[in-house]
Structure formats: C-alpha cells, structure tokens
Design a protein around this motif. Structure first.
Motif, PDB file in Angstrom:
ATOM      1  N   MET A   1       5.005  -6.808 -17.205  1.00  9.07           N
ATOM      2  CA  MET A   1       5.143  -6.773 -15.773  1.00  9.07           C
ATOM      3  C   MET A   1       3.781  -6.546 -15.119  1.00  9.07           C
ATOM      4  SD  MET A   1       7.295  -4.169 -13.364  1.00  9.07           S
ATOM      5  CE  MET A   1       6.342  -2.737 -13.768  1.00  9.07           C
ATOM      6  N   LEU A   2       3.010  -5.629 -15.650  1.00 10.57           N
ATOM      7  CA  LEU A   2       1.713  -5.327 -15.044  1.00 10.57           C
ATOM      8  C   LEU A   2       0.751  -6.499 -15.176  1.00 10.57           C
ATOM      9  CD1 LEU A   2       1.395  -1.649 -16.229  1.00 10.57           C
ATOM     10  CD2 LEU A   2       2.121  -2.491 -13.988  1.00 10.57           C
ATOM     11  N   ALA A   3       0.794  -7.179 -16.317  1.00  6.76           N
ATOM     12  CA  ALA A   3      -0.064  -8.356 -16.502  1.00  6.76           C
ATOM     13  C   ALA A   3       0.347  -9.460 -15.525  1.00  6.76           C
ATOM     14  CB  ALA A   3       0.022  -8.858 -17.937  1.00  6.76           C
ATOM     15  N   PHE A   4       1.638  -9.664 -15.340  1.00  6.52           N
ATOM     16  CA  PHE A   4       2.142 -10.663 -14.407  1.00  6.52           C
ATOM     17  C   PHE A   4       1.659 -10.349 -12.995  1.00  6.52           C
ATOM     18  CE2 PHE A   4       5.358 -12.144 -11.389  1.00  6.52           C
ATOM     19  CZ  PHE A   4       5.392 -13.487 -11.708  1.00  6.52           C
ATOM     20  N   ALA A   5       1.733  -9.088 -12.606  1.00  5.07           N
ATOM     21  CA  ALA A   5       1.289  -8.696 -11.266  1.00  5.07           C
ATOM     22  C   ALA A   5      -0.197  -8.982 -11.098  1.00  5.07           C
ATOM     23  CB  ALA A   5       1.583  -7.216 -11.026  1.00  5.07           C
ATOM     24  N   ARG A   6      -0.990  -8.629 -12.088  1.00  4.65           N
ATOM     25  CA  ARG A   6      -2.438  -8.837 -11.977  1.00  4.65           C
ATOM     26  C   ARG A   6      -2.778 -10.323 -11.902  1.00  4.65           C
ATOM     27  NH1 ARG A   6      -6.610  -5.306 -15.131  1.00  4.65           N
ATOM     28  NH2 ARG A   6      -5.660  -3.934 -13.635  1.00  4.65           N
ATOM     29  N   VAL A   7      -2.140 -11.149 -12.747  1.00  4.20           N
ATOM     30  CA  VAL A   7      -2.399 -12.592 -12.748  1.00  4.20           C
ATOM     31  C   VAL A   7      -2.055 -13.198 -11.390  1.00  4.20           C
ATOM     32  CG1 VAL A   7      -1.552 -14.784 -13.703  1.00  4.20           C
ATOM     33  CG2 VAL A   7      -2.182 -12.914 -15.221  1.00  4.20           C
ATOM     34  N   ASN A   8      -1.058 -12.630 -10.726  1.00  2.00           N
ATOM     35  CA  ASN A   8      -0.620 -13.157  -9.434  1.00  2.00           C
ATOM     36  C   ASN A   8      -1.283 -12.463  -8.247  1.00  2.00           C
ATOM     37  OD1 ASN A   8       1.415 -15.314  -9.914  1.00  2.00           O
ATOM     38  ND2 ASN A   8       2.148 -13.725 -11.298  1.00  2.00           N
TER      39      ASN A   8
ATOM     40  N   MET B   1      -1.708  -9.251  -7.455  1.00  3.87           N
ATOM     41  CA  MET B   1      -1.207  -7.988  -6.920  1.00  3.87           C
ATOM     42  C   MET B   1      -2.055  -6.834  -7.451  1.00  3.87           C
ATOM     43  SD  MET B   1       2.907  -8.370  -7.290  1.00  3.87           S
ATOM     44  CE  MET B   1       3.267  -6.853  -6.438  1.00  3.87           C
ATOM     45  N   ALA B   2      -2.479  -5.982  -6.555  1.00  2.22           N
ATOM     46  CA  ALA B   2      -3.188  -4.768  -6.952  1.00  2.22           C
ATOM     47  C   ALA B   2      -2.196  -3.617  -6.861  1.00  2.22           C
ATOM     48  CB  ALA B   2      -4.371  -4.524  -6.038  1.00  2.22           C
ATOM     49  N   LEU B   3      -1.944  -2.961  -7.978  1.00  6.52           N
ATOM     50  CA  LEU B   3      -0.991  -1.862  -8.008  1.00  6.52           C
ATOM     51  C   LEU B   3      -1.707  -0.545  -8.254  1.00  6.52           C
ATOM     52  CD1 LEU B   3       1.811  -3.485 -10.201  1.00  6.52           C
ATOM     53  CD2 LEU B   3       1.646  -3.416  -7.717  1.00  6.52           C
ATOM     54  N   ARG B   4      -1.182   0.505  -7.667  1.00  2.95           N
ATOM     55  CA  ARG B   4      -1.733   1.844  -7.840  1.00  2.95           C
ATOM     56  C   ARG B   4      -0.695   2.659  -8.621  1.00  2.95           C
ATOM     57  NH1 ARG B   4      -2.424   3.450  -2.455  1.00  2.95           N
ATOM     58  NH2 ARG B   4      -0.173   3.553  -2.499  1.00  2.95           N
TER      59      ARG B   4
ATOM     60  N   GLU C   1       2.221  -0.961  -4.722  1.00  2.00           N
ATOM     61  CA  GLU C   1       1.235  -1.933  -4.253  1.00  2.00           C
ATOM     62  C   GLU C   1       0.137  -1.260  -3.461  1.00  2.00           C
ATOM     63  OE1 GLU C   1       2.369  -5.896  -2.694  1.00  2.00           O
ATOM     64  OE2 GLU C   1       4.390  -5.086  -2.942  1.00  2.00           O
ATOM     65  N   GLU C   2      -1.091  -1.706  -3.672  1.00  2.00           N
ATOM     66  CA  GLU C   2      -2.213  -1.234  -2.866  1.00  2.00           C
ATOM     67  C   GLU C   2      -2.063  -1.817  -1.469  1.00  2.00           C
ATOM     68  OE1 GLU C   2      -4.730   0.762  -3.340  1.00  2.00           O
ATOM     69  OE2 GLU C   2      -4.560   1.119  -5.491  1.00  2.00           O
TER      70      GLU C   2
ATOM     71  N   GLY D   1      -2.715  -3.717   1.858  1.00  2.00           N
ATOM     72  CA  GLY D   1      -3.573  -4.825   2.245  1.00  2.00           C
ATOM     73  C   GLY D   1      -3.922  -5.812   1.153  1.00  2.00           C
ATOM     74  N   ASN D   2      -3.110  -5.898   0.099  1.00  2.00           N
ATOM     75  CA  ASN D   2      -3.468  -6.856  -0.954  1.00  2.00           C
ATOM     76  C   ASN D   2      -2.878  -8.233  -0.700  1.00  2.00           C
ATOM     77  OD1 ASN D   2      -0.847  -6.826  -1.944  1.00  2.00           O
ATOM     78  ND2 ASN D   2      -1.311  -5.626  -3.739  1.00  2.00           N
ATOM     79  N   GLY D   3      -2.255  -8.438   0.467  1.00  2.00           N
ATOM     80  CA  GLY D   3      -1.837  -9.773   0.871  1.00  2.00           C
ATOM     81  C   GLY D   3      -0.533 -10.256   0.287  1.00  2.00           C
ATOM     82  N   ILE D   4       0.220  -9.396  -0.363  1.00  3.17           N
ATOM     83  CA  ILE D   4       1.489  -9.831  -0.942  1.00  3.17           C
ATOM     84  C   ILE D   4       2.620  -9.378  -0.036  1.00  3.17           C
ATOM     85  CG2 ILE D   4       3.000  -9.699  -2.948  1.00  3.17           C
ATOM     86  CD1 ILE D   4       0.430 -11.025  -3.682  1.00  3.17           C
TER      87      ILE D   4
END
Length: 50
Positions: A1-8, A10-13, A44-45, A47-50
């Motif tokens: 899940m985290l890899a999918f978010a990064r590839v797409n 998404m910046a997660l905290r 989600e961080e 302002g990351n546009g998602i």
C-alpha cells in the motif's frame, strides 16, 4: 500500500508504530478493511494535490 501511494505521488505522514498498528489491527479484526482508506486520507501530507 505504501509503495502504491508513493508511486502515485501521495506523500503520507506516519510512524513505524502507525504502520505496525494498521497491520495488526487489520489482522486481528479490530480494524475493518473499509476503514483503511480513511486512515490513509488522515495520513496524507497537506497540499500534496490528491
């Protein structure tokens, strides 16, 4: 899940403890799978546009 978010883009905290809690809570049934998207939106961080 985290890899999918990064590839797409998404910046997660989150902390290591958060991820362990998420995995164990899903495994033991105390967190329903349907709650995972809400957890991700909460991580989600700003302002990351998602």
């Amino acid at each position: 899940m985290l890899a999918f978010a990064r590839v797409n883009g998404m910046a997660l905290r989150y902390t290591d403890r958060d991820i362990v809690w998420l995995g164990f809570s899903m495994a033991d049934g105390s967190l329903d799978y349907a709650a995972v998207p809400a957890w991700v939106r909460g991580a989600e961080e700003p302002g990351n546009g998602i």
